[in-house]
Design a protein around this motif. Structure first.
Motif, PDB file in Angstrom:
ATOM      1  N   THR A   1       0.840  -1.183   0.000  1.00 13.33           N
ATOM      2  CA  THR A   1       0.000   0.000   0.000  1.00 13.33           C
ATOM      3  C   THR A   1       0.873   1.229   0.000  1.00 13.33           C
ATOM      4  O   THR A   1       2.050   1.187   0.339  1.00 13.33           O
ATOM      5  CB  THR A   1      -0.907   0.039   1.241  1.00 13.33           C
ATOM      6  N   ASN A   2       0.310   2.359  -0.381  1.00  8.47           N
ATOM      7  CA  ASN A   2       1.038   3.616  -0.371  1.00  8.47           C
ATOM      8  C   ASN A   2       0.654   4.411   0.850  1.00  8.47           C
ATOM      9  O   ASN A   2      -0.515   4.600   1.158  1.00  8.47           O
ATOM     10  CB  ASN A   2       0.707   4.422  -1.637  1.00  8.47           C
TER      11      ASN A   2
ATOM     12  N   ALA B   1      -1.965   0.728  -5.801  1.00  8.48           N
ATOM     13  CA  ALA B   1      -0.547   0.362  -5.818  1.00  8.48           C
ATOM     14  C   ALA B   1      -0.077  -0.112  -7.183  1.00  8.48           C
ATOM     15  O   ALA B   1       1.111  -0.061  -7.480  1.00  8.48           O
ATOM     16  CB  ALA B   1      -0.282  -0.737  -4.788  1.00  8.48           C
ATOM     17  N   CYS B   2      -0.999  -0.576  -8.014  1.00  9.62           N
ATOM     18  CA  CYS B   2      -0.610  -1.201  -9.283  1.00  9.62           C
ATOM     19  C   CYS B   2      -1.636  -0.878 -10.357  1.00  9.62           C
ATOM     20  O   CYS B   2      -2.846  -0.869 -10.089  1.00  9.62           O
ATOM     21  CB  CYS B   2      -0.494  -2.713  -9.081  1.00  9.62           C
ATOM     22  N   VAL B   3      -1.155  -0.619 -11.574  1.00 12.62           N
ATOM     23  CA  VAL B   3      -2.017  -0.295 -12.714  1.00 12.62           C
ATOM     24  C   VAL B   3      -1.615  -1.177 -13.896  1.00 12.62           C
ATOM     25  O   VAL B   3      -0.430  -1.277 -14.227  1.00 12.62           O
ATOM     26  CB  VAL B   3      -1.897   1.189 -13.104  1.00 12.62           C
TER      27      VAL B   3
ATOM     28  N   GLY C   1      -5.325  -1.868  -8.621  1.00 10.28           N
ATOM     29  CA  GLY C   1      -5.627  -2.489  -7.349  1.00 10.28           C
ATOM     30  C   GLY C   1      -4.840  -1.880  -6.216  1.00 10.28           C
ATOM     31  O   GLY C   1      -3.804  -1.240  -6.425  1.00 10.28           O
ATOM     32  N   ARG C   2      -5.350  -2.099  -5.010  1.00  9.40           N
ATOM     33  CA  ARG C   2      -4.653  -1.638  -3.813  1.00  9.40           C
ATOM     34  C   ARG C   2      -3.400  -2.448  -3.557  1.00  9.40           C
ATOM     35  O   ARG C   2      -2.512  -2.024  -2.819  1.00  9.40           O
ATOM     36  CB  ARG C   2      -5.597  -1.714  -2.614  1.00  9.40           C
ATOM     37  N   THR C   3      -3.339  -3.612  -4.176  1.00  6.43           N
ATOM     38  CA  THR C   3      -2.161  -4.469  -4.145  1.00  6.43           C
ATOM     39  C   THR C   3      -1.939  -5.000  -5.549  1.00  6.43           C
ATOM     40  O   THR C   3      -2.834  -4.931  -6.408  1.00  6.43           O
ATOM     41  CB  THR C   3      -2.354  -5.662  -3.184  1.00  6.43           C
TER      42      THR C   3
END
Length: 249
Positions: A2-3, A110-112, A183-185
């Motif tokens: 997570t950021n 967190a990821c695209v 997503g968040r992860t």
């Protein structure tokens, strides 16, 4: 992953980057395993915890199935390589535009992932977009953005419009272009693109049959979407991610 804005020690930041590089390289390979690649065009990025909006993206020209942690370039929101050793590495300009837009605006993600699959492009060209005709599609019922095509995404001015189109969602159809999932992860981003791609595949096949389609009621659609989007979905995504990694061992 997570950021946060919390202060991290240099050691913790280095450890987080190594872990992120490993997981992101694995994600590239999984996307290749499921045949969601388009040679060197399309891209996946991941935010680096403890940094001022730095993220990793693929070195342009490396095929997804051969991606290694060292093939990922660390860049800042302006698209410049953060490390001197990365300064000569080339990244996809359109990839930078799309991914930097999301990472700069959505610190919860967190990821695209961005893809150009045949079925994803096909649905992106359909006026009605993604139809609520499959369980996979219902995951995104009321939770899917749409962005009109503006040409190859080289204009940085488009970033604001991309973010506005995504809104609070974690998935979006880029009209006449392809798919985007986040997503968040890293695990959640993988599950989102997997389900969105499968939903598009099912829609293309269903429409090709030339028969009248059966659509669930709005109440059932809303209920199913809520079932998919409950908080424990992160735990399920992690379990599925760990299982999927065995496919590329």
């Amino acid at each position: 992953m997570t950021n946060t804005n919390e202060t991290m020690s240099p050691e913790a930041i280095a450890e987080a980057e190594a872990r992120t590089r490993h997981d992101l390289a694995a994600l590239y390979r999984l996307i290749a395993h499921f045949r969601m690649t388009d040679l060197v065009d399309t891209h996946i990025s991941a935010r680096l915890p403890g940094t001022p909006d730095h993220f990793l993206i693929n070195r342009y020209g490396v095929l997804f199935h051969e991606m290694q942690p060292g093939d990922l370039v660390k860049i800042d929101p302006s698209g410049k390589a953060v490390n001197a050793s990365d300064a000569s590495e080339r990244v996809n300009a359109a990839g930078f535009t799309i991914h930097s837009a999301v990472h700069m605006a959505r610190h919860d993600l967190a990821c695209v992932i961005h893809t150009h699959t045949a079925d994803g492009i096909a649905v992106s060209c359909m006026e009605e977009g993604l139809l609520p005709i499959s369980q996979h599609a219902l995951k995104f019922y009321g939770h899917l953005g749409y962005h009109d095509y503006e040409g190859i995404a080289l204009d940085l001015d488009e970033r604001d419009r991309l973010v506005a189109s995504l809104g609070s969602h974690r998935a979006m159809i880029l009209r006449n272009h392809g798919l985007l999932a986040a997503g968040r992860t890293i695990a959640e981003a993988f599950m989102n693109i997997y389900f969105l791609e499968r939903a598009c595949q099912a829609q293309v096949k269903a429409l090709s049959g030339g028969r009248k389609l059966s659509l669930p009621s709005a109440a059932v659609c809303e209920r199913t979407a809520a079932q998919f989007n409950r908080e424990e979905g992160l735990a399920h995504a992690q379990m599925a991610w760990e299982s999927a990694l065995r496919l590329i061992d």
